[in-house]
Design a protein around this motif. Structure first.
Motif, PDB file in Angstrom:
ATOM      1  N   GLU A   1       0.818  -1.219   0.000  1.00 56.47           N
ATOM      2  CA  GLU A   1       0.000   0.000   0.000  1.00 56.47           C
ATOM      3  C   GLU A   1       0.848   1.265   0.000  1.00 56.47           C
ATOM      4  OE1 GLU A   1      -3.859   0.851   2.452  1.00 56.47           O
ATOM      5  OE2 GLU A   1      -2.139   1.479   3.665  1.00 56.47           O
ATOM      6  N   LEU A   2       0.572   2.131  -0.985  1.00 50.33           N
ATOM      7  CA  LEU A   2       1.190   3.446  -1.075  1.00 50.33           C
ATOM      8  C   LEU A   2       0.096   4.463  -0.791  1.00 50.33           C
ATOM      9  CD1 LEU A   2       3.919   4.795  -1.866  1.00 50.33           C
ATOM     10  CD2 LEU A   2       2.993   5.023  -4.178  1.00 50.33           C
ATOM     11  N   GLU A   3       0.406   5.469   0.048  1.00 50.89           N
ATOM     12  CA  GLU A   3      -0.600   6.463   0.418  1.00 50.89           C
ATOM     13  C   GLU A   3      -0.229   7.839  -0.104  1.00 50.89           C
ATOM     14  OE1 GLU A   3      -2.875   8.392   4.313  1.00 50.89           O
ATOM     15  OE2 GLU A   3      -1.546   6.677   4.597  1.00 50.89           O
ATOM     16  N   VAL A   4      -1.213   8.532  -0.663  1.00 48.87           N
ATOM     17  CA  VAL A   4      -1.062   9.931  -1.040  1.00 48.87           C
ATOM     18  C   VAL A   4      -1.281  10.728   0.240  1.00 48.87           C
ATOM     19  CG1 VAL A   4      -1.914  11.827  -2.463  1.00 48.87           C
ATOM     20  CG2 VAL A   4      -1.968   9.479  -3.359  1.00 48.87           C
ATOM     21  N   LYS A   5      -0.197  11.277   0.782  1.00 48.58           N
ATOM     22  CA  LYS A   5      -0.292  12.040   2.032  1.00 48.58           C
ATOM     23  C   LYS A   5      -0.631  13.502   1.782  1.00 48.58           C
ATOM     24  CE  LYS A   5       0.805   9.383   5.581  1.00 48.58           C
ATOM     25  NZ  LYS A   5      -0.052   9.311   6.760  1.00 48.58           N
TER      26      LYS A   5
END
Length: 155
Positions: free
Chosen positions: A61-65
């Motif tokens: 999982e990659l998150e757009v912060k």
């Protein structure tokens, strides 16, 4: 059409707080994630017009912060260009999902993410009450919960 360049910047360079603050309330809030995130800038040839910070939550999982576009370029598809870049980066690095969180009062942001293929998948109750020192208002309402949205990446 403008000629855009999209570049990952080094955390050792100046952190573009001015752009990041367009999407987050305080430098203190940004500092909680920015040093463990990859920062990307979109430049139109005359200056930086948008920023995106991506954070690895785990192996899948990659998150757009943070994602922000300067006012003169809003509602012109720049945010969608950034979201497509985020999806491309996530796929190239083997992530299965791309996630993002936004305020329960951010109706325009929620519509933007849904338009870009995200679906609502959860809520972080009282996130904005517990993580910010003062109440924050958007669209005339106090921000309270964080709405989590996910985009499942195809192989």
């Amino acid at each position: 059409m403008e000629q855009f360049t999209f570049n990952k910047i080094s955390i050792e360079t100046d952190i573009p707080y001015e752009l990041l603050l367009l999407a987050d309330e305080t430098i203190e809030a940004i500092d909680r994630y920015i040093f463990n995130s990859d920062i990307y800038l979109l430049n139109d040839g005359s200056g930086d017009i948008a920023v995106m910070a991506l954070h690895q939550n785990n192996d899948t999982e990659l998150e757009v912060k943070n994602i922000a576009v300067i006012e003169d370029y809003r509602n012109k598809g720049i945010g969608s260009i950034l979201m497509n870049k985020a999806k491309e980066i996530a796929r190239e690095n083997g992530y299965k999902t791309l996630t993002v969180g936004t305020s329960d009062t951010g109706l325009q942001q929620i519509r933007f993410y849904e338009k870009n293929g995200f679906i609502k998948t959860g809520i972080r109750k009282n996130f904005f009450i517990e993580n910010y020192p003062a109440p924050i208002y958007e669209n005339g309402l106090q921000m309270q919960d964080m709405i989590l949205l996910t985009h499942h990446l195809s192989e």
